[in-house]
Enzyme design. Sequence first.
Site, PDB file in Angstrom:
ATOM      1  N   SER A   1      51.257 -53.862 -26.963  1.00  0.00           N
ATOM      2  CA  SER A   1      51.923 -53.700 -28.101  1.00  0.00           C
ATOM      3  C   SER A   1      53.049 -55.017 -28.484  1.00  0.00           C
ATOM      4  O   SER A   1      52.628 -55.991 -28.400  1.00  0.00           O
ATOM      5  CB  SER A   1      52.153 -52.288 -28.203  1.00  0.00           C
ATOM      6  OG  SER A   1      52.621 -51.957 -29.560  1.00  0.00           O
TER       7      SER A   1
ATOM      8  N   HIS B   1      45.883 -46.534 -30.355  1.00  0.00           N
ATOM      9  CA  HIS B   1      47.148 -47.284 -29.745  1.00  0.00           C
ATOM     10  C   HIS B   1      47.554 -46.620 -28.749  1.00  0.00           C
ATOM     11  O   HIS B   1      48.035 -45.388 -28.539  1.00  0.00           O
ATOM     12  CB  HIS B   1      47.859 -47.619 -31.087  1.00  0.00           C
ATOM     13  CG  HIS B   1      49.129 -48.462 -30.820  1.00  0.00           C
ATOM     14  ND1 HIS B   1      48.915 -50.069 -30.693  1.00  0.00           N
ATOM     15  CD2 HIS B   1      50.554 -48.433 -30.335  1.00  0.00           C
ATOM     16  CE1 HIS B   1      49.874 -50.716 -30.119  1.00  0.00           C
ATOM     17  NE2 HIS B   1      50.632 -49.499 -29.986  1.00  0.00           N
TER      18      HIS B   1
ATOM     19  N   ASP C   1      43.298 -48.478 -34.001  1.00  0.00           N
ATOM     20  CA  ASP C   1      44.509 -48.710 -33.812  1.00  0.00           C
ATOM     21  C   ASP C   1      45.261 -49.610 -35.156  1.00  0.00           C
ATOM     22  O   ASP C   1      44.448 -50.384 -35.734  1.00  0.00           O
ATOM     23  CB  ASP C   1      44.864 -49.637 -32.459  1.00  0.00           C
ATOM     24  CG  ASP C   1      46.081 -50.029 -32.288  1.00  0.00           C
ATOM     25  OD1 ASP C   1      47.165 -49.941 -33.157  1.00  0.00           O
ATOM     26  OD2 ASP C   1      46.318 -51.059 -31.296  1.00  0.00           O
TER      27      ASP C   1
END
Length: 320
Positions: free
Chosen positions: A163, A288, A258
């Site tokens: 991320s 995610h 996501d």
Amino acid sequence: MGTAAILDPQAKALLEELAARGARATHMMTPEQAREAYLVRRHFTQPEPTKVAEVTDLAIPGLGGDIKLRLYRPFAHNESTQPVLVYFHGGGFVVGDLDSHDNLCRALCHQSDCVVIAVDYRRAPEHVYPAAQLDCLAATRWVHDNAAQLNIDPKRIAVGGDSAGGQLAAVTSLALRDDPVIRLAFQALIYPVTDALMQSESIERNGQGYRLLKQDLVYYYDHYFQGQDVRHEAMASPLRAADLSGLPDAFVLTAGFDPLHDEGLAYANALSAAGTATQYVCFTRQIHGFILMGKVIDEANLATSLFAAALKRALHKEIK
């Protein structure tokens, strides 16, 4: 005609469990509350810690004071010096720390037979762009410069992250591309942030109902990037870099449900188009953050193993 993917049943069950527990969306909390919630959640989503040969906490000098690192060393070390992954945790540049990603770093260390050094970079809103990037770059340089002391091979250094950490790995690779001393061997990007301008279709498609909300991304980016102008810069949005050639080989992993899916895929494609050898994997039915959730989502453990296998192939091959 293709068949549309459904949300993985285990991911769906987790989302329902979080809703039943009354878990608040990140954008509804203060940064301090969000950090605490992120750490608490790991107790029921993350598997038991993997045993490794050594875990050592370190501190190195940085522009904003000492940067904390955590070194993990594998049991297998047949070589005189070991390859290393410098790892940057996720958390939207606001949450996450060495403890939130301790289990993942242990698993990657054990399965890849590589040293892993996790970086506790400065977080927003206390420290805004480019503080996190500067800390990650400083830590990577320190690992290279202290390779002998750490018993690692300076020619086999990878960077990786998930991320926001994936963004930090990507921009560290960009920052070091023309460095006369350091030549990174590999970059591993797990559902990375690559476009801080939030223009991917998947942000609209997946921005409600799948844990990471569009409003959460706004919250994170407003805390870290603040002004809109900086979000156009390559070191904020690597997908917008004018030139992506000459970068280290890459492994990019995304999740189908996501909000960051499309920009992760776009970055993998852009790396390939620029001539970088890039492996791309999408867990089509996942959300995610799932790679941290191996206690409740089986595919998280598969994703971790794929990550470790890619790392092992890249870093344990013979150096010319």
